[in-house]
Design an enzyme around this catalytic site. Structure first.
Site: not given
Ligand code: NAD
Length: 424
Positions: A111, A228
């Site tokens: 990440k 969403g």
């Protein structure tokens, strides 16, 4: 000292899994918890007004025992500042390791990101491109199709991924390497089905959970929190499986519609009005009323920290599918377990995204591209098996699904580590 240190949470989860597996060796525990490498870089950018601004970027490479590091790059400025962000990307890279292992894809965890909020800071497109290419240059030595494959995350899109791919290719003798990054636009070597991946994966998990609990999805009622990408596609595919969607929400509020509504109609309404609130025939309710509505499946698919202990006490669902990351607070878990609600934890429920990222990388490496159905079917195989393996472990050890998925993942990484050993 970092307040609410996310990496401390990630470490605790690894230690909890080790407790269940019976790993007492402190060295092995630390090996599993700590990232292999955390790179922190300075990115100088010439701004449009001619001044130089210095940004800070990170890439945390947690574990690559099962394959190259994989995980997003976010442009974000968490409240805790740059130091907090470093701990956050370390934690997120750890969760990527476990996520990839659960769905058994041959990738590890990574990440990264830049401490910047491109929305509030109103960076121009050219400033953003110089920042992205500057970051790509600084991390270029540690990324690569066989090393570390980043992807989009908070406030990054296919555009930034293309710029990183292009920078990496030019730095390496102008080669074409679409497999250095995923989440690219289709025209740049992206995969079909990436846009629906997370919601579709969550729907596959719900289908398996319903089978395990002998719930007929054709008569099941579903509440979505959010409307969403992740939550809407979860709704669309659960509807295709026969379920009725009876609730949804967005930043403007929540609605319930007892009889159920077609997701496509609510999408049209939101497109026109900007919100789900006011949808004809629906009742506006509070967040708490939405989350505690009587239903078979609750899909928290918007925000973190939504299911508190108080909400957990009043839940009336049978399955929770965590399409969002971290929607349930740790103190709610024992209450949910006591109520015998089956939780499909985030690292499994929203792993459809990384599954299709993996399939994008495979297609890039082959130079051959699959149809939508081929990609979706391959993802279905991995996610379904991930659910079944975790469910079997939860029964074997008499633990909840959150612990079971971690145990499964840690065992798989450990198996690879034991094959390789330590060198040098
Ligand atoms: P998105 O921006 O497309 O949707 C977020 C939704 O949440 C929107 O409908 C927004 O209106 C709603 N929302 C915002 N504030 C709210 C509030 N206070 N109450 C109720 N709803 C609110 O984001 P997304 O990509 O769907 O991501 C949602 C979650 O899923 C995040 O936790 C994300 O980390 C996780 N996730 C997404 C993916 C992916 O591929 N999209 C992959 C893994 C995890």
């Amino acid at each position: 000292m970092i307040k609410n240190d996310p990496f401390a949470n990630a470490t605790k989860q690894v230690n909890d899994a080790c407790d269940i597996i019976g790993i007492k060796d402190k060295g092995i525990r630390e090996y599993l918890a700590m990232p292999n490498k955390v790179l922190r870089v300075k990115i100088p950018v010439k701004m449009d007004d001619g001044k130089i601004r210095i940004f800070t970027g990170f890439r945390s490479q947690h574990n690559n025992d099962r394959g190259p590091y994989k995980g997003g790059i976010r442009y974000f400025n968490p409240e805790g500042g740059v130091e907090y962000m470093e701990r956050e990307v370390m934690a997120l890279s750890s969760w990527m390791t476990w996520k990839c292992a659960i769905v058994d894809i041959p990738l590890g965890g990574g990440k990264g990101g830049i401490y910047v909020n491109p929305k509030t800071e109103k960076l121009s497109e050219s400033e953003l491109e110089r920042l992205t290419r500057g970051f790509a240059f600084k991390i270029s030595e540690i990324i690569g199709p066989g090393k570390d494959i980043p992807a989009p995350d908070v406030y990054t899109t296919g555009r930034e991924m293309t710029q990183i791919m292009d920078t990496y290719g030019k730095l390496n003798g102008n080669i074409s390497t679409p497999g250095v990054i995923t989440g690219k636009p289709i025209s740049m070597g992206g995969s079909l089905a990436r846009n629906v991946a997370t919601g579709l994966g969550a729907a596959y998990c719900v289908r398996e959970a319903a089978k395990a609990l002998k719930i007929n999805l054709k008569t099941a009622k579903v509440v979505l929190q959010g409307f969403g990408n992740a939550s809407t596609y979860a709704g669309i595919y659960l509807e295709k499986m026969g379920a009725k969607i009876i609730g949804a929400s967005d930043s403007k509020g929540s609605i319930l519609f007892e009889k159920g509504f077609p997701v496509s109609k609510l999408m049209e309404y939101k497109e026109k009005t900007g919100s789900v609130v006011g949808f004809p025939g629906s009742k506006k309710v509070s967040t708490e009323e939405l989350l505690t509505a009587k239903c078979d499946v609750l899909v928290p698919g918007a925000l973190e920290n939504q299911i508190t202990a108080k909400i957990a006490q009043n839940l009336k669902c049978k399955i929770i599918a965590e399409a969002a990351n971290g929607p349930t607070l740790p103190e709610a878990d024992p209450i949910i377990e006591q109520k015998k609600i089956l939780v499909i934890p985030d690292i499994l429920a929203n792993s459809g995204g990384v599954c299709i990222s993996y399939l994008e990388w495979v297609q890039n490496n082959m130079g051959y591209y699959w149809t939508f159905d081929e990609v979706a079917n391959k993802m279905e195989t991995n996610i379904t098996k991930g659910f079944k393996d975790a469910y079997a472990l939860s029964k074997k050890h008499k633990i909840d699904m959150r612990k079971a998925t971690m145990v499964l993942a840690v065992e798989r990484v450990l198996e690879a580590f034991n094959q390789k050993g330590i060198w040098p």
